[in-house]
Design an enzyme around this catalytic site. Structure first.
Site, PDB file in Angstrom:
ATOM      1  N   ARG A 196      -8.077  -8.079  -8.087  1.00  0.00           N
ATOM      2  CA  ARG A 196      -8.829  -9.325  -8.189  1.00  0.00           C
ATOM      3  C   ARG A 196     -10.294  -8.983  -8.425  1.00  0.00           C
ATOM      4  NH1 ARG A 196     -11.429  -8.693  -3.446  1.00  0.00           N
ATOM      5  NH2 ARG A 196     -10.263  -7.885  -1.657  1.00  0.00           N
ATOM      6  N   GLU A 236      -6.828   2.289  -2.131  1.00  0.00           N
ATOM      7  CA  GLU A 236      -6.078   1.102  -2.520  1.00  0.00           C
ATOM      8  C   GLU A 236      -6.673   0.514  -3.785  1.00  0.00           C
ATOM      9  OE1 GLU A 236      -6.487  -1.440   0.860  1.00  0.00           O
ATOM     10  OE2 GLU A 236      -8.431  -2.208   0.251  1.00  0.00           O
ATOM     11  N   GLU A 249      -2.658   6.793   7.909  1.00  0.00           N
ATOM     12  CA  GLU A 249      -3.457   7.665   7.050  1.00  0.00           C
ATOM     13  C   GLU A 249      -4.318   8.574   7.902  1.00  0.00           C
ATOM     14  OE1 GLU A 249      -5.954   5.404   4.516  1.00  0.00           O
ATOM     15  OE2 GLU A 249      -4.422   5.085   2.993  1.00  0.00           O
ATOM     16  N   ASN A 290      -7.684  -3.231  -5.398  1.00  0.00           N
ATOM     17  CA  ASN A 290      -7.848  -4.673  -5.228  1.00  0.00           C
ATOM     18  C   ASN A 290      -7.609  -5.342  -6.569  1.00  0.00           C
ATOM     19  OD1 ASN A 290      -8.688  -4.995  -2.382  1.00  0.00           O
ATOM     20  ND2 ASN A 290     -10.366  -3.690  -3.022  1.00  0.00           N
ATOM     21  N   LYS A 319       0.811  -1.210   0.000  1.00  0.00           N
ATOM     22  CA  LYS A 319       0.000   0.000   0.000  1.00  0.00           C
ATOM     23  C   LYS A 319       0.849   1.267   0.000  1.00  0.00           C
ATOM     24  CE  LYS A 319      -4.290  -1.776   1.957  1.00  0.00           C
ATOM     25  NZ  LYS A 319      -4.003  -3.165   1.656  1.00  0.00           N
ATOM     26  N   GLU A 360     -10.348   1.789  -5.126  1.00  0.00           N
ATOM     27  CA  GLU A 360     -11.183   2.252  -4.026  1.00  0.00           C
ATOM     28  C   GLU A 360     -10.815   3.690  -3.662  1.00  0.00           C
ATOM     29  OE1 GLU A 360     -11.099  -0.551  -0.817  1.00  0.00           O
ATOM     30  OE2 GLU A 360     -12.247  -2.014  -1.986  1.00  0.00           O
ATOM     31  N   HIS A 402     -14.810  -1.978   9.526  1.00  0.00           N
ATOM     32  CA  HIS A 402     -14.101  -1.696   8.265  1.00  0.00           C
ATOM     33  C   HIS A 402     -14.379  -2.760   7.200  1.00  0.00           C
ATOM     34  CE1 HIS A 402     -12.024   1.450  10.416  1.00  0.00           C
ATOM     35  NE2 HIS A 402     -11.553   0.576  11.282  1.00  0.00           N
TER      36      HIS A 402
END
Length: 653
Positions: free
Chosen positions: A296, A292, A205, A294, A121, A280, A240
């Site tokens: 997939r 981030e 963050e 993903n 990340k 995202e 989350h």
């Protein structure tokens, strides 16, 4: 890259509903499917549905689904020419993707290099900044010494998030409000990250209050084409982790939607991405920030399929065969609205603790898409994610989609396994949700709703009608067709009542109102306010029943039925394991005095940490577990005694 030979034998390196989902598309395309299973999944649905299935290893994921060497060995022996990783497990493991390519297996996903670039990340945020994609302020550096991280936390400011650098799925993440909380939160995130991802590095963050979680579905082929297939709002979350997702994201201006889509495509192009991916963003007003990527297929991909009319798994397979994307950006058309609810085996009232156990009865509702990996007679294992199914509703409008999903959830019948279905139904009817007034930190309501008053007479009627005539019905002077009564002892929640209902001419009298009714084999029909409503009654655990009334699921039972397990839990002189898990930290010792609410130990289950706290004041008399030990649900972990009793015996106070 030009077209390759068609995929003929597809190995699915996953389990549960996503494995079943992939099998369905592969079967439609004429592709032979090869399933994998652990000891815990020997009779699982994905094993039953596949053309063939191979044993992978013991139940723990590290010894089965996460063992890349075993998966590759089976792929070779089974003659597979492609591997689909689904999501979770090895889906974002860059070494596994690269190893597949080295062995001549087509990995249904991006290259190992692309996964590696976005899996870190910290590095991903640097790449996004270079590509002109806005990112949140924070610390993403390689220096992971606690002192430096603490200093950087001061620089970022509070509140902030500590996140596992290799994380995903909501695991390895803590919100920190002030510096005094930082050290404990950092230690917890590092433990979770190491257990879940094998890497305890973190990033910091700045936390944004009242932000929305909006993600963009991107797709790229091997010929240089890259597009976005709309967006999704995933702001309804607990711990989350997403609970309800919808597409397209509501209340977004066309220009902003286009800007996010183009930024997402730029992010994919920056790493030469191929296949399905999701970018995202956090959305605050008109500003959006990269969180981030993903690399997939996402759990919530069905809502995108619903509004685009496309099969994204089929797209993945086509891209892996070297074919161009089926659509250009201009040809992507979104129709209507779709919403997805994640049905989990979890105890909402106990802080969303994951649950496991058998499913004795299961009746899926009609009119919605069901993606699941279980059927009646199956079991939700304590070893893996506790998702039972995804329910997806599509409508011409957002209101219609939510109404259809609510109807489906109200009609769902599943048990005796505890699940979050009632919460999902409640969310579908929450005014804030329907008005799109929620955000990522919107407090999901977990407190139980009060019992609708009409539930009492309906439960009384049902129980009395099943136990034979009441003494009142046999009273002298009783004449058929005139008046009679129904009597039963009813328990709803913690409250019990003995009620007698008067009936005359097929009408029940309750609090001065007369209600025409009909008794069915599995329901009660009741007329009120000029219309007939059907109230299903379904069996539940321990001789209890569930009444569905006004979209609510209301458990009830005859008063002589005792919930012994619950009683034992409440009266036990100690802390019980609320689920299967591993003890990762013991926070007390024998002889120590504890106060109500004091942490006793940390239990890891489903790759998440859960802190067990004392439910009363006492003195620790015995520790019944060790750090690193696997414990079963219901096991006594800590014994303690009443401090007054200890004083009387001369013990520690």
């Amino acid at each position: 890259m030009t077209d390759q030979a068609p995929i003929k034998r597809l190995l699915i390196a996953n389990r549960g509903e996503i494995a079943v989902r992939i099998i369905q598309t592969a079967r439609r395309l004429g592709i032979h499917t090869i399933a994998l299973y652990s000891d815990a999944d020997a009779r699982a649905m994905h094993v039953r549905e596949a053309d063939e299935a191979w044993h992978l290893g013991p139940a723990p994921a590290r010894e089965s689904y996460l063992d890349a060497a075993k998966v590759l060995k089976i792929a070779r022996e089974a003659g597979a020419d492609a591997v689909h990783p689904g999501y979770g497990f090895l889906s974002e493991n860059s070494d596994f993707a690269s190893a597949c390519a080295q062995q001549g297996l087509r990995f249904i996903g991006p290259s190992g290099a692309a996964i590696l670039a976005m899996g870190d990340k910290s590095g991903a945020k640097a790449l996004m900044q270079a590509a002109g994609v806005p990112v949140l302020p924070g610390y993403h550096g390689a220096d992971q010494t606690p002192a430096l991280l603490r200093y950087q936390a001061h620089q970022v400011g509070f509140p902030l998030l500590i996140k596992a650098a290799s994380g995903g799925g909501g695991k390895g993440m803590r919100r920190v409000e002030q510096i005094d909380e930082f050290d404990a939160a950092l230690a917890a995130v590092k433990r979770e990250a190491l257990a879940a991802f094998g890497d305890d590095s973190v990033l910091l963050e700045r936390y944004l209050a009242r932000a929305r979680h909006v993600e963009v579905q991107v797709f790229a082929d091997t010929l240089g084409n890259a597009i976005y297939l709309g967006d999704r709002d995933c702001s309804l979350q607990r711990r989350h982790q997403k609970v309800i997702e919808e597409a397209p994201a509501p209340n977004i201006a066309p220009a902003l939607r286009q800007a996010m889509g183009e930024a997402a495509v730029a992010a994919a192009r920056a790493i030469d991405y191929v296949g399905a991916g999701t970018i995202e963003f956090l959305l605050c007003g008109e500003a959006f920030f990269f969180m981030e990527m993903n690399t997939r297929l996402q759990v919530e991909h069905p809502v995108t399929e619903a509004v685009t009319g496309q099969d994204l798994v089929a797209w993945q397979l086509a891209v892996a065969e070297g074919k161009p994307l089926p659509l250009t950006q201009e040809e992507v058309v979104l129709r209507g609205h779709a919403v997805e609810a994640r049905l989990y085996a979890e105890d909402v009232g106990a802080g969303f603790l994951p649950a496991s156990g058998p499913i004795h009865w299961l009746r899926w509702p009609q009119g919605v898409r069901i993606d699941t990996g279980v059927a009646a007679g199956d079991e939700v294992s304590p070893y893996y994610d506790p998702m039972i199914a995804k329910l997806v509703a599509h409508g011409q409008s957002r209101a219609e989609a939510f109404a259809r999903l609510a109807d489906a959830l109200a009609a769902l019948s599943l048990g005796p396994l505890v699940h979050n279905g009632p919460l999902l139904l409640r969310l579908c009817e929450e005014p804030d949700v329907l008005a799109m007034a929620h955000h990522t930190q919107w407090p999901i309501p977990t407190e139980p709703l009060g019992t609708p008053d009409l539930a009492w007479p309906l439960a009384t009627l049902w129980l009395a009608s099943r136990t034979g005539p009441s003494p009142w019905q046999q009273a002298p002077g009783f004449r058929l067709g005139q008046s009679k009564s129904w009597t039963a002892a009813v328990r709803i929640g913690e409250e019990a009542r003995v009620l007698t209902l008067a009936e005359r001419a097929g009408r029940l009298t309750w609090q001065g109102e007369a209600y025409p009714y009909e008794l069915g084999t599995d329901h009660i029909r009741l007329q009120r306010a000029g219309r007939w409503v059907r109230c299903p009654v379904t069996p539940a655990a321990e001789a209890a029943l569930v009444l569905q009334l006004d979209g609510r699921r209301i458990p009830f039972a005859a008063d002589d039925q005792r919930h012994r397990q619950h009683h034992d839990h409440e009266t036990a002189q100690g802390a019980l394991a609320p689920m299967h898990g591993i003890v990762v930290a013991l926070l007390v010792e024998v002889g120590q005095s504890v106060s109500k609410g004091q942490p006793l130990l940390v239990l890891e289950a489903m790759k998440m940490e859960h802190v067990l706290k004392a439910d009363k004041e006492g003195v620790i008399t015995a520790l019944c577990c060790r750090q690193g030990e696997q414990v079963s649900q219901g096991a006594v972990l800590v014994h303690f005694a009443d401090p007054s009793a200890e004083k009387a015996q001369g013990g520690a106070a």
